[in-house]
Scaffold this motif. Structure first.
Motif, PDB file in Angstrom:
ATOM      1  N   SER A   1       0.834  -1.204   0.000  1.00  0.00           N
ATOM      2  CA  SER A   1       0.000   0.000   0.000  1.00  0.00           C
ATOM      3  C   SER A   1       0.865   1.248   0.000  1.00  0.00           C
ATOM      4  O   SER A   1       1.572   1.519   0.977  1.00  0.00           O
ATOM      5  CB  SER A   1      -0.919   0.010   1.229  1.00  0.00           C
ATOM      6  OG  SER A   1      -1.757  -1.126   1.252  1.00  0.00           O
ATOM      7  N   ASP A   2       0.857   1.985  -1.127  1.00  0.00           N
ATOM      8  CA  ASP A   2       1.588   3.259  -1.249  1.00  0.00           C
ATOM      9  C   ASP A   2       3.041   3.125  -0.820  1.00  0.00           C
ATOM     10  O   ASP A   2       3.571   3.972  -0.098  1.00  0.00           O
ATOM     11  CB  ASP A   2       0.890   4.342  -0.431  1.00  0.00           C
ATOM     12  CG  ASP A   2      -0.529   4.586  -0.899  1.00  0.00           C
ATOM     13  OD1 ASP A   2      -0.739   4.610  -2.125  1.00  0.00           O
ATOM     14  OD2 ASP A   2      -1.429   4.737  -0.049  1.00  0.00           O
ATOM     15  N   VAL A   3       3.695   2.080  -1.288  1.00  0.00           N
ATOM     16  CA  VAL A   3       5.052   1.769  -0.838  1.00  0.00           C
ATOM     17  C   VAL A   3       6.099   2.549  -1.633  1.00  0.00           C
ATOM     18  O   VAL A   3       6.061   2.608  -2.862  1.00  0.00           O
ATOM     19  CB  VAL A   3       5.322   0.253  -0.943  1.00  0.00           C
ATOM     20  CG1 VAL A   3       6.807  -0.059  -0.753  1.00  0.00           C
ATOM     21  CG2 VAL A   3       4.490  -0.504   0.086  1.00  0.00           C
ATOM     22  N   THR A   4       7.042   3.134  -0.905  1.00  0.00           N
ATOM     23  CA  THR A   4       8.228   3.766  -1.480  1.00  0.00           C
ATOM     24  C   THR A   4       9.459   3.239  -0.740  1.00  0.00           C
ATOM     25  O   THR A   4       9.438   3.084   0.483  1.00  0.00           O
ATOM     26  CB  THR A   4       8.176   5.294  -1.360  1.00  0.00           C
ATOM     27  OG1 THR A   4       7.147   5.799  -2.224  1.00  0.00           O
ATOM     28  CG2 THR A   4       9.506   5.941  -1.755  1.00  0.00           C
ATOM     29  N   PHE A   5      10.514   2.938  -1.490  1.00  0.00           N
ATOM     30  CA  PHE A   5      11.787   2.534  -0.900  1.00  0.00           C
ATOM     31  C   PHE A   5      12.837   3.594  -1.233  1.00  0.00           C
ATOM     32  O   PHE A   5      12.872   4.118  -2.354  1.00  0.00           O
ATOM     33  CB  PHE A   5      12.256   1.194  -1.451  1.00  0.00           C
ATOM     34  CG  PHE A   5      11.411   0.022  -1.029  1.00  0.00           C
ATOM     35  CD1 PHE A   5      11.571  -0.560   0.222  1.00  0.00           C
ATOM     36  CD2 PHE A   5      10.449  -0.487  -1.883  1.00  0.00           C
ATOM     37  CE1 PHE A   5      10.802  -1.632   0.608  1.00  0.00           C
ATOM     38  CE2 PHE A   5       9.671  -1.566  -1.517  1.00  0.00           C
ATOM     39  CZ  PHE A   5       9.847  -2.143  -0.255  1.00  0.00           C
ATOM     40  N   SER A   6      13.682   3.876  -0.241  1.00  0.00           N
ATOM     41  CA  SER A   6      14.729   4.887  -0.421  1.00  0.00           C
ATOM     42  C   SER A   6      16.054   4.371   0.105  1.00  0.00           C
ATOM     43  O   SER A   6      16.101   3.513   0.997  1.00  0.00           O
ATOM     44  CB  SER A   6      14.371   6.180   0.324  1.00  0.00           C
ATOM     45  OG  SER A   6      13.124   6.689  -0.118  1.00  0.00           O
ATOM     46  N   TYR A   7      17.129   4.883  -0.456  1.00  0.00           N
ATOM     47  CA  TYR A   7      18.480   4.650   0.057  1.00  0.00           C
ATOM     48  C   TYR A   7      19.093   6.006   0.383  1.00  0.00           C
ATOM     49  O   TYR A   7      19.160   6.876  -0.493  1.00  0.00           O
ATOM     50  CB  TYR A   7      19.341   3.906  -0.974  1.00  0.00           C
ATOM     51  CG  TYR A   7      18.963   2.452  -1.145  1.00  0.00           C
ATOM     52  CD1 TYR A   7      19.410   1.476  -0.256  1.00  0.00           C
ATOM     53  CD2 TYR A   7      18.149   2.051  -2.200  1.00  0.00           C
ATOM     54  CE1 TYR A   7      19.062   0.140  -0.413  1.00  0.00           C
ATOM     55  CE2 TYR A   7      17.797   0.721  -2.371  1.00  0.00           C
ATOM     56  CZ  TYR A   7      18.265  -0.220  -1.467  1.00  0.00           C
ATOM     57  OH  TYR A   7      17.908  -1.545  -1.630  1.00  0.00           O
ATOM     58  N   GLU A   8      19.489   6.175   1.637  1.00  0.00           N
ATOM     59  CA  GLU A   8      20.062   7.436   2.111  1.00  0.00           C
ATOM     60  C   GLU A   8      19.152   8.614   1.773  1.00  0.00           C
ATOM     61  O   GLU A   8      19.619   9.678   1.364  1.00  0.00           O
ATOM     62  CB  GLU A   8      21.469   7.634   1.534  1.00  0.00           C
ATOM     63  CG  GLU A   8      22.449   6.559   1.977  1.00  0.00           C
ATOM     64  CD  GLU A   8      23.852   6.778   1.433  1.00  0.00           C
ATOM     65  OE1 GLU A   8      24.036   7.683   0.594  1.00  0.00           O
ATOM     66  OE2 GLU A   8      24.753   6.035   1.856  1.00  0.00           O
ATOM     67  N   GLY A   9      17.850   8.375   1.924  1.00  0.00           N
ATOM     68  CA  GLY A   9      16.874   9.438   1.724  1.00  0.00           C
ATOM     69  C   GLY A   9      16.478   9.694   0.291  1.00  0.00           C
ATOM     70  O   GLY A   9      15.617  10.539   0.024  1.00  0.00           O
ATOM     71  N   ILE A  10      17.080   8.962  -0.651  1.00  0.00           N
ATOM     72  CA  ILE A  10      16.771   9.155  -2.072  1.00  0.00           C
ATOM     73  C   ILE A  10      15.852   8.030  -2.544  1.00  0.00           C
ATOM     74  O   ILE A  10      16.227   6.854  -2.489  1.00  0.00           O
ATOM     75  CB  ILE A  10      18.055   9.170  -2.923  1.00  0.00           C
ATOM     76  CG1 ILE A  10      18.974  10.301  -2.460  1.00  0.00           C
ATOM     77  CG2 ILE A  10      17.717   9.320  -4.408  1.00  0.00           C
ATOM     78  CD1 ILE A  10      20.317  10.314  -3.149  1.00  0.00           C
TER      79      ILE A  10
END
Length: 235
Positions: free
Chosen positions: A7-16
């Protein structure tokens, strides 16, 4: 309730952000193929589904009695893993390590499940063989049996036919089809080999650092995204 929901998933690395806007729900018994070019976010999503990486926003939830630790996983093999000096029996049985027991002892139920999955994949004649002495196709069958020992509901397969010849590739697809249809195990497969998946997959998830498409296979084949990914073929 869906077996697995993003559900509305976002993945980030070091805030990006590296993968955004992932939204899908998968019902028990489905066969989902995840496609996308290199760098599209497939590996990141796999880590998320295995709870090895937390989303920066959104949620990944399981239902229908599935615990996150009960996802059977068949990863891509490294050269070192192909040379693993253990017996076929030991490798398959190790798939039961996520089940409650007192390490390092396996229960009678653990051993019965391992034998059942070895029989399903025609591995009993190889039980005492050393894993590193097997062919590539045999090793993949062993790892598939190991993954089955970890689950009764959901298998996550990462490019399971990489490096296999056409005969072994077809055999592996047939085994996965049987597991899905006869054992009612839900399949999530990351693959570039979408043409050979067409007869089996019920759903497609296409990624390009965001969710491009999720839905039934027959709908995907009608979209511009689907036609472009398949090379513009007349489908």
């Amino acid at each position: 309730m869906a077996l697995l929901t993003c559900s509305d998933v976002t993945f980030s690395y070091e805030g990006i952000p590296v993968l955004t806007d992932v939204n899908f729900a998968l019902e028990a018994g489905s066969y989902l193929c995840i496609v996308g070019e290199n760098g599209s976010g497939k590996s990141t999503l796999v880590k998320g589904l295995l709870h090895l990486k937390n989303p920066s926003t959104g949620s990944i939830t399981t239902g229908d009695g599935l615990h996150p630790s009960e996802i059977g996983y068949l990863p891509q093999q490294t050269a070192a893993q192909k040379d693993f000096p253990a017996s076929v029996w030991e490798v398959v049985l190790s798939g039961r390590q996520n089940h409650p027991h007192f390490p390092p002892f396996y229960t009678k139920a653990d051993k019965e499940d391992a034998l059942r999955n070895m029989e399903l994949l025609d591995l009993l004649p190889l039980k005492k063989r050393c894993y590193r002495d097997l062919s590539g196709g045999q090793q993949q069958r062993v790892l598939l049996a190991r993954a089955l020992c970890a689950t009764k509901k959901l298998l996550l397969l990462d490019e399971p036919v990489t490096g296999l010849d056409p005969v072994m590739t077809n055999e592996m697809y047939q085994l996965i089809r049987r597991i899905n249809r006869e054992q009612n195990v839900t399949i999530i497969m990351v693959s570039h080999d979408i043409r050979n998946i067409l007869p089996d997959a019920t759903h497609i998830l296409q990624l390009d650092q965001k969710q491009v498409f999720f839905g039934p296979m027959d709908e995907y084949l009608k979209t511009e995204a689907g036609k472009q990914f398949l090379g513009g073929a007349d489908l």
